[in-house]
Design a protein around this motif. Structure first.
Motif, PDB file in Angstrom:
ATOM      1  N   ARG A  34       0.853  -1.195   0.000  1.00  0.00           N
ATOM      2  CA  ARG A  34       0.000   0.000   0.000  1.00  0.00           C
ATOM      3  C   ARG A  34       0.885   1.240   0.000  1.00  0.00           C
ATOM      4  O   ARG A  34       1.843   1.324   0.760  1.00  0.00           O
ATOM      5  CB  ARG A  34      -0.916   0.021   1.214  1.00  0.00           C
ATOM      6  CG  ARG A  34      -1.946   1.159   1.179  1.00  0.00           C
ATOM      7  CD  ARG A  34      -2.995   0.953   2.257  1.00  0.00           C
ATOM      8  NE  ARG A  34      -2.466   1.201   3.585  1.00  0.00           N
ATOM      9  CZ  ARG A  34      -2.774   2.261   4.347  1.00  0.00           C
ATOM     10  NH1 ARG A  34      -3.615   3.171   3.890  1.00  0.00           N
ATOM     11  NH2 ARG A  34      -2.272   2.404   5.553  1.00  0.00           N
ATOM     12  N   TYR A  35       0.550   2.201  -0.861  1.00  0.00           N
ATOM     13  CA  TYR A  35       1.328   3.426  -1.014  1.00  0.00           C
ATOM     14  C   TYR A  35       0.487   4.619  -0.575  1.00  0.00           C
ATOM     15  O   TYR A  35      -0.692   4.737  -0.951  1.00  0.00           O
ATOM     16  CB  TYR A  35       1.750   3.626  -2.469  1.00  0.00           C
ATOM     17  CG  TYR A  35       2.646   2.550  -3.020  1.00  0.00           C
ATOM     18  CD1 TYR A  35       4.022   2.738  -3.110  1.00  0.00           C
ATOM     19  CD2 TYR A  35       2.113   1.341  -3.475  1.00  0.00           C
ATOM     20  CE1 TYR A  35       4.851   1.750  -3.642  1.00  0.00           C
ATOM     21  CE2 TYR A  35       2.935   0.351  -4.000  1.00  0.00           C
ATOM     22  CZ  TYR A  35       4.297   0.566  -4.077  1.00  0.00           C
ATOM     23  OH  TYR A  35       5.106  -0.409  -4.601  1.00  0.00           O
ATOM     24  N   GLU A  36       1.080   5.512   0.196  1.00  0.00           N
ATOM     25  CA  GLU A  36       0.415   6.741   0.609  1.00  0.00           C
ATOM     26  C   GLU A  36       0.571   7.790  -0.486  1.00  0.00           C
ATOM     27  O   GLU A  36       1.671   8.011  -1.002  1.00  0.00           O
ATOM     28  CB  GLU A  36       1.023   7.262   1.922  1.00  0.00           C
ATOM     29  CG  GLU A  36       0.920   6.290   3.089  1.00  0.00           C
ATOM     30  CD  GLU A  36      -0.509   6.078   3.555  1.00  0.00           C
ATOM     31  OE1 GLU A  36      -1.341   7.000   3.361  1.00  0.00           O
ATOM     32  OE2 GLU A  36      -0.796   4.993   4.092  1.00  0.00           O
ATOM     33  N   PHE A  37      -0.533   8.463  -0.817  1.00  0.00           N
ATOM     34  CA  PHE A  37      -0.518   9.525  -1.818  1.00  0.00           C
ATOM     35  C   PHE A  37      -0.643  10.910  -1.190  1.00  0.00           C
ATOM     36  O   PHE A  37      -0.623  11.906  -1.902  1.00  0.00           O
ATOM     37  CB  PHE A  37      -1.646   9.329  -2.833  1.00  0.00           C
ATOM     38  CG  PHE A  37      -1.465   8.129  -3.731  1.00  0.00           C
ATOM     39  CD1 PHE A  37      -0.225   7.542  -3.911  1.00  0.00           C
ATOM     40  CD2 PHE A  37      -2.553   7.591  -4.387  1.00  0.00           C
ATOM     41  CE1 PHE A  37      -0.068   6.443  -4.742  1.00  0.00           C
ATOM     42  CE2 PHE A  37      -2.405   6.488  -5.230  1.00  0.00           C
ATOM     43  CZ  PHE A  37      -1.160   5.922  -5.405  1.00  0.00           C
ATOM     44  N   GLY A  38      -0.817  10.980   0.123  1.00  0.00           N
ATOM     45  CA  GLY A  38      -0.930  12.262   0.800  1.00  0.00           C
ATOM     46  C   GLY A  38      -2.374  12.675   1.031  1.00  0.00           C
ATOM     47  O   GLY A  38      -3.295  12.211   0.355  1.00  0.00           O
ATOM     48  N   PHE A  39      -2.580  13.545   2.035  1.00  0.00           N
ATOM     49  CA  PHE A  39      -3.896  14.093   2.362  1.00  0.00           C
ATOM     50  C   PHE A  39      -4.921  12.995   2.635  1.00  0.00           C
ATOM     51  O   PHE A  39      -6.088  13.086   2.248  1.00  0.00           O
ATOM     52  CB  PHE A  39      -4.396  15.027   1.253  1.00  0.00           C
ATOM     53  CG  PHE A  39      -3.519  16.220   1.040  1.00  0.00           C
ATOM     54  CD1 PHE A  39      -3.663  17.362   1.821  1.00  0.00           C
ATOM     55  CD2 PHE A  39      -2.524  16.205   0.064  1.00  0.00           C
ATOM     56  CE1 PHE A  39      -2.843  18.452   1.639  1.00  0.00           C
ATOM     57  CE2 PHE A  39      -1.703  17.300  -0.118  1.00  0.00           C
ATOM     58  CZ  PHE A  39      -1.856  18.434   0.663  1.00  0.00           C
ATOM     59  N   THR A  41      -5.057   9.941   1.429  1.00  0.00           N
ATOM     60  CA  THR A  41      -5.351   9.030   0.321  1.00  0.00           C
ATOM     61  C   THR A  41      -4.238   7.988   0.204  1.00  0.00           C
ATOM     62  O   THR A  41      -3.083   8.258   0.520  1.00  0.00           O
ATOM     63  CB  THR A  41      -5.470   9.785  -1.014  1.00  0.00           C
ATOM     64  OG1 THR A  41      -4.217  10.406  -1.319  1.00  0.00           O
ATOM     65  CG2 THR A  41      -6.562  10.843  -0.940  1.00  0.00           C
ATOM     66  N   SER A  42      -4.607   6.811  -0.262  1.00  0.00           N
ATOM     67  CA  SER A  42      -3.633   5.732  -0.451  1.00  0.00           C
ATOM     68  C   SER A  42      -4.215   4.721  -1.422  1.00  0.00           C
ATOM     69  O   SER A  42      -5.401   4.763  -1.759  1.00  0.00           O
ATOM     70  CB  SER A  42      -3.297   5.051   0.882  1.00  0.00           C
ATOM     71  OG  SER A  42      -4.440   4.401   1.406  1.00  0.00           O
ATOM     72  N   SER A  43      -3.366   3.802  -1.870  1.00  0.00           N
ATOM     73  CA  SER A  43      -3.824   2.753  -2.774  1.00  0.00           C
ATOM     74  C   SER A  43      -2.904   1.548  -2.642  1.00  0.00           C
ATOM     75  O   SER A  43      -1.711   1.689  -2.359  1.00  0.00           O
ATOM     76  CB  SER A  43      -3.834   3.247  -4.223  1.00  0.00           C
ATOM     77  OG  SER A  43      -4.377   2.271  -5.097  1.00  0.00           O
TER      78      SER A  43
END
Length: 256
Positions: A34-39, A41-43
């Motif tokens: 799982r990767y964090e995209f900031g604010f 959000t993640s995927s």
């Protein structure tokens, strides 16, 4: 003009265009992380690449729509950038990557490249908005890329990058004479922002194809991550007549 496309996975495509070997948005990490995209959000990456970097061979140009989201540039993709001839990305991305082989472009900017035994290649940055109105300061700068070969009037290939269908994209779609349209889809959404969308879906793709009128339309970046909300089966049903690439297999989309 000869062109072959090999879909590696996600947004990552090997473009072999009249002697040029071009790679888009390198992503080669295995699935499961799982990767964090900031604010908030993640995927999670749910499928891995069809080919490893070592199986692809030398790369002349990397088209990097943006460097700050892992579904467009992950850890193993970053390692590949060091071996590419030229990397073209956003101005902010070029600053962060800080390498002599990286060129940063704003929308409308271009890079002209030459290589022995092949036509000159022009890479022009096209507009992207990676989310709803006013989201750009949060989602960060993104660009697409229009590729043109010397002495050929039309755009050989247009890679949209991660974007919604907004007014500047519509305008450029009507102006460009495009042979091959490479579309980033998936209908990205996040629980924290509800119905707001951060990339095109199949309905947007239909409209973009209508505006652009390309000879070949190719969807990519529509599955393999948990933040995609439009099922690939639905996209395939709604987009008859487009070219769906089989991961890992070179597909000839050259002249008819």
């Amino acid at each position: 003009m000869g062109c072959q496309l090999t879909h590696i996975g996600g947004p990552t495509v090997l473009i072999e265009l009249d002697g040029w070997r071009i790679l888009t948005d390198p992503t080669f990490d295995p699935p499961g992380r799982r990767y964090e995209f900031g604010f908030g959000t993640s995927s999670t990456k749910t499928s891995g690449p069809a080919l490893a970097p070592a199986e692809i061979g030398p790369i002349d140009v990397v088209l990097l729509s943006h460097d700050h989201h892992a579904d467009n540039l992950d850890d193993r993709g970053r390692e590949l950038l060091q071996t590419a001839g030229t990397v073209v990305t956003t101005v902010a991305g070029a600053r962060r990557l800080d390498s002599s082989n990286v060129a940063g472009l704003r929308t409308g900017g271009l890079v002209a490249l030459d290589g022995p035994g092949r036509p000159a290649l022009t890479v022009r940055a096209t507009p992207c908005r990676h989310g709803p109105p006013l989201s750009s300061p949060i989602t960060g700068p993104v660009v697409g890329f229009a590729l043109s070969l010397a002495d050929v009037g039309q755009v050989a290939l247009w890679m949209t990058g991660d974007t919604v269908l907004h007014r500047p994209l519509r305008r450029i779609a009507q102006r460009l004479d495009v042979d091959i349209l490479l579309m980033h889809l998936g209908g990205v959404q996040f629980p924290i922002t509800g119905p707001l969308r951060y990339s095109m879906n199949s309905s947007d793709a239909r409209e973009l194809i209508r505006l652009t009128g390309p000879r070949v339309s190719v969807p990519v970046h529509y599955e393999g991550w948990s933040h995609f909300r439009e099922p690939s089966t639905q996209a395939r049903d709604r987009l008859p007549g487009v070219t769906w690439l089989e991961p890992g297999q070179a597909t000839d989309v050259g002249p008819p």
